[in-house]
Scaffold this motif. Structure first.
Motif, mmCIF file in Angstrom:
data_model
loop_
_atom_site.group_PDB
_atom_site.id
_atom_site.type_symbol
_atom_site.label_atom_id
_atom_site.label_comp_id
_atom_site.label_asym_id
_atom_site.label_seq_id
_atom_site.Cartn_x
_atom_site.Cartn_y
_atom_site.Cartn_z
ATOM 1 N N MET A 107 46.305 15.300 33.901
ATOM 2 C CA MET A 107 45.386 16.346 34.322
ATOM 3 C C MET A 107 44.351 15.815 35.332
ATOM 4 N N VAL A 108 43.873 14.598 35.043
ATOM 5 C CA VAL A 108 42.882 14.008 35.959
ATOM 6 C C VAL A 108 43.516 13.705 37.311
ATOM 7 N N ARG A 109 44.778 13.188 37.292
ATOM 8 C CA ARG A 109 45.474 12.925 38.556
ATOM 9 C C ARG A 109 45.684 14.214 39.350
ATOM 10 N N GLU A 110 46.008 15.283 38.665
ATOM 11 C CA GLU A 110 46.191 16.573 39.349
ATOM 12 C C GLU A 110 44.866 17.055 39.952
ATOM 13 N N ARG A 111 43.773 16.889 39.163
ATOM 14 C CA ARG A 111 42.469 17.305 39.687
ATOM 15 C C ARG A 111 42.089 16.454 40.893
ATOM 16 N N GLU A 112 42.398 15.140 40.844
ATOM 17 C CA GLU A 112 42.132 14.262 41.976
ATOM 18 C C GLU A 112 42.914 14.710 43.211
ATOM 19 N N LYS A 113 44.186 15.088 42.996
ATOM 20 C CA LYS A 113 45.024 15.560 44.098
ATOM 21 C C LYS A 113 44.427 16.805 44.737
ATOM 22 N N GLN A 114 43.991 17.769 43.906
ATOM 23 C CA GLN A 114 43.407 19.009 44.429
ATOM 24 C C GLN A 114 42.097 18.733 45.168
ATOM 25 N N LEU A 115 41.305 17.814 44.624
ATOM 26 C CA LEU A 115 40.051 17.478 45.296
ATOM 27 C C LEU A 115 40.300 16.810 46.650
ATOM 28 N N ARG A 116 41.313 15.927 46.695
ATOM 29 C CA ARG A 116 41.648 15.300 47.972
ATOM 30 C C ARG A 116 42.112 16.329 49.003
ATOM 31 N N LEU A 117 42.944 17.289 48.539
ATOM 32 C CA LEU A 117 43.411 18.347 49.449
ATOM 33 C C LEU A 117 42.226 19.176 49.955
ATOM 34 N N ARG A 118 41.291 19.515 49.043
ATOM 35 C CA ARG A 118 40.110 20.284 49.454
ATOM 36 C C ARG A 118 39.250 19.485 50.419
ATOM 37 N N ARG A 119 39.127 18.194 50.148
ATOM 38 C CA ARG A 119 38.346 17.340 51.044
ATOM 39 C C ARG A 119 38.948 17.322 52.446
ATOM 40 N N ASP A 120 40.276 17.135 52.530
ATOM 41 C CA ASP A 120 40.943 17.110 53.834
ATOM 42 C C ASP A 120 40.808 18.451 54.571
ATOM 43 N N GLU A 121 40.932 19.551 53.797
ATOM 44 C CA GLU A 121 40.790 20.885 54.404
ATOM 45 C C GLU A 121 39.372 21.090 54.939
ATOM 46 N N LEU A 122 38.393 20.671 54.155
ATOM 47 C CA LEU A 122 37.009 20.813 54.595
ATOM 48 C C LEU A 122 36.734 19.984 55.850
ATOM 49 N N GLU A 123 37.277 18.784 55.903
ATOM 50 C CA GLU A 123 37.075 17.938 57.080
ATOM 51 C C GLU A 123 37.717 18.550 58.313
ATOM 52 N N ARG A 124 38.922 19.175 58.156
ATOM 53 C CA ARG A 124 39.564 19.841 59.310
ATOM 54 C C ARG A 124 38.726 21.031 59.770
ATOM 55 N N ARG A 125 38.240 21.818 58.801
ATOM 56 C CA ARG A 125 37.433 22.987 59.163
ATOM 57 C C ARG A 125 36.112 22.564 59.808
ATOM 58 N N LEU A 126 35.524 21.505 59.322
ATOM 59 C CA LEU A 126 34.286 21.018 59.926
ATOM 60 C C LEU A 126 34.523 20.531 61.357
ATOM 61 N N ALA A 127 35.647 19.852 61.567
ATOM 62 C CA ALA A 127 35.964 19.395 62.927
ATOM 63 C C ALA A 127 36.161 20.590 63.860
ATOM 64 N N SER A 128 36.859 21.622 63.347
ATOM 65 C CA SER A 128 37.072 22.825 64.152
ATOM 66 C C SER A 128 35.764 23.536 64.447
ATOM 67 N N LEU A 129 34.893 23.646 63.418
ATOM 68 C CA LEU A 129 33.604 24.291 63.620
ATOM 69 C C LEU A 129 32.732 23.493 64.589
ATOM 70 N N SER A 130 32.805 22.180 64.532
ATOM 71 C CA SER A 130 32.041 21.346 65.462
ATOM 72 C C SER A 130 32.462 21.621 66.906
ATOM 73 N N GLN A 131 33.789 21.775 67.106
ATOM 74 C CA GLN A 131 34.277 22.114 68.447
ATOM 75 C C GLN A 131 33.789 23.496 68.879
ATOM 76 N N ILE A 132 33.822 24.453 67.953
ATOM 77 C CA ILE A 132 33.352 25.812 68.271
ATOM 78 C C ILE A 132 31.868 25.788 68.631
ATOM 79 N N ILE A 133 31.075 25.044 67.841
ATOM 80 C CA ILE A 133 29.636 24.957 68.102
ATOM 81 C C ILE A 133 29.373 24.310 69.458
ATOM 82 N N ALA A 134 30.096 23.212 69.725
ATOM 83 C CA ALA A 134 29.909 22.533 71.011
ATOM 84 C C ALA A 134 30.312 23.439 72.171
ATOM 85 N N ARG A 135 31.436 24.143 71.989
ATOM 86 C CA ARG A 135 31.895 25.055 73.040
ATOM 87 C C ARG A 135 30.911 26.198 73.239
ATOM 88 N N ALA A 136 30.406 26.741 72.135
ATOM 89 C CA ALA A 136 29.431 27.843 72.228
ATOM 90 C C ALA A 136 28.163 27.375 72.933
#
Length: 387
Positions: A107-136
């Motif tokens: 269960m802990v390994r599964e939770r770690e996997k989900q947290l890692r996936l969420r972390r990676d998704e958040l980092e991609r979205r932050l990178a995209s938002l940073s580009q949008i902010i810079a472009r704006a």
């Protein structure tokens, strides 16, 4: 020309205003997008920090459970090797403990996997938002430059077009004025000196006839009248020549010519007091400047007499610090210089003449408060060009 389309400056101003409003609206929308993206970026950044913290704790917990699971497996292995030496209850507890740790670790390994996936998704979205902010931000900066251009330089386009139109009309007005001046001179010469000279010829014949028929005394009286007629014709010719260009301007200079002109203007304009003050030494100026200053004063005084209904006009001329300074002040009805009058070709002509000499012309006036015309012309530039 027939069918030629003429620019309407008001329509151009309306187009510019619409362009500015549209660009400003676009800038506001892009700025809003940038602000929303920035707010979302800050929110996701806080969430990412929380996810990273939970991930670290989960990894630490997984490592701890992994260690406990290894110990449980070793214990279970010992039980299996010495099965007969342990009680049934002990064996069951060993199996249950090992199974429970295995489930928790999964269960802990599964939770770690989900947290890692969420972390990676958040980092991609932050990178995209940073580009949008810079472009704006970049777009807002570019639009700001465009707005500054539209609000400053581009607004001058209508003024430039209006200036070109006025200069074109002024040029046409000059041509019309030249033709009118020729017609006026033609009429004046025909009605004045030409008629008088015709009379002179007739009177000369009459003098000869009087001498023969009436005697010397009547002939002398006729000659006196003849002389008055010639003097009158000469005065009329001199007046016409003075209107074209005062000979005194070339012979005596600017100051004496202005004094004579203003004195004559005061005599003809009944009830108007015209004063003249000259500051500094009476020096000769370049010919072009003397002619220009004389015409500028003449135009200013005529405007005060014809349009301002002035009762007092004060003219001041000063040569100081390398500049020729002229002021013509009247106590007339004044006007609002900000309101552009149609057919104000006199003022346009004065500005053109001053600008050709590299000078400046300033008009201060208010309704009911009179008018003052200030003229400054650099002397050094005019002298160098005249040479």
């Amino acid at each position: 020309m027939a069918g030629e389309k003429r620019w309407d400056v008001k329509q151009l101003d309306e187009i510019v205003e619409k362009m500015i409003d549209t660009v400003q609206h676009s800038k506001d929308e892009i700025f809003q997008i940038g602000e929303q993206s920035r707010q979302e970026h800050d929110h996701l950044l806080r969430e990412l920090e929380e996810v990273k913290r939970l991930t670290a704790e989960t990894i630490e917990e997984a490592d701890r459970l992994e260690g406990e699971a290894r110990q449980a497996r070793r214990r279970l292995s010992e039980v299996s090797q010495n099965f007969s030496s342990h009680s049934e209850r002990y064996i069951r507890q060993a199996y249950e403990a090992a199974h429970e740790l295995h489930v928790k670790l999964a269960m802990v390994r599964e939770r770690e996997k989900q947290l890692r996936l969420r972390r990676d998704e958040l980092e991609r979205r932050l990178a995209s938002l940073s580009q949008i902010i810079a472009r704006a931000d970049h777009l807002v900066g570019q639009i700001t430059v465009v707005l500054n251009y539209l609000n400053s330089d581009f607004r001058h386009v209508s003024e430039m077009i209006e200036g070109v139109r006025q200069k074109q009309e002024f040029g046409l007005k000059i041509i019309e004025a030249q033709e009118e001046e020729r017609r006026r001179l033609s009429r004046e010469i025909h009605d004045g000196p030409a008629q008088m000279l015709a009379h002179v010829l007739l009177r000369s014949d009459l003098v000869e006839k009087v001498i023969k028929e009436r005697g010397t005394e009547e002939a002398i009286a006729e000659i006196r009248d003849f002389r008055k007629m010639v003097y009158s014709a000469l005065s009329e010719v001199r007046r016409i020549i003075y209107d074209l260009r005062p000979m005194a301007l070339d012979d005596l200079g600017l100051v004496p010519t202005l004094k004579k002109y203003l004195q004559t203007a005061e005599e003809y304009s009944k009830g108007v007091h015209i004063s003249f003050v000259h500051i500094g030494e009476e020096v000769r100026l370049p010919s072009r400047m003397e002619a220009a200053v004389f015409r500028l004063v003449q135009e200013s005084v005529q405007n005060a007499l014809k349009h301002a209904e002035a009762r007092r006009i004060d003219v001041k001329l000063e040569v100081a610090c390398g500049d020729v300074l002229v002021s013509v002040k009247d106590d007339g009805k004044g006007f609002d210089p900000a309101v552009k009058k149609e057919n104000a070709f006199g003022l346009i002509g004065m500005r053109e003449r001053v600008e050709l000499l590299g000078g400046t012309l300033t008009i201060r006036s208010k309704p009911g408060r009179g008018t003052t015309v200030f003229i400054r012309i650099p002397l050094d530039r005019t002298v160098s060009e005249d040479r």
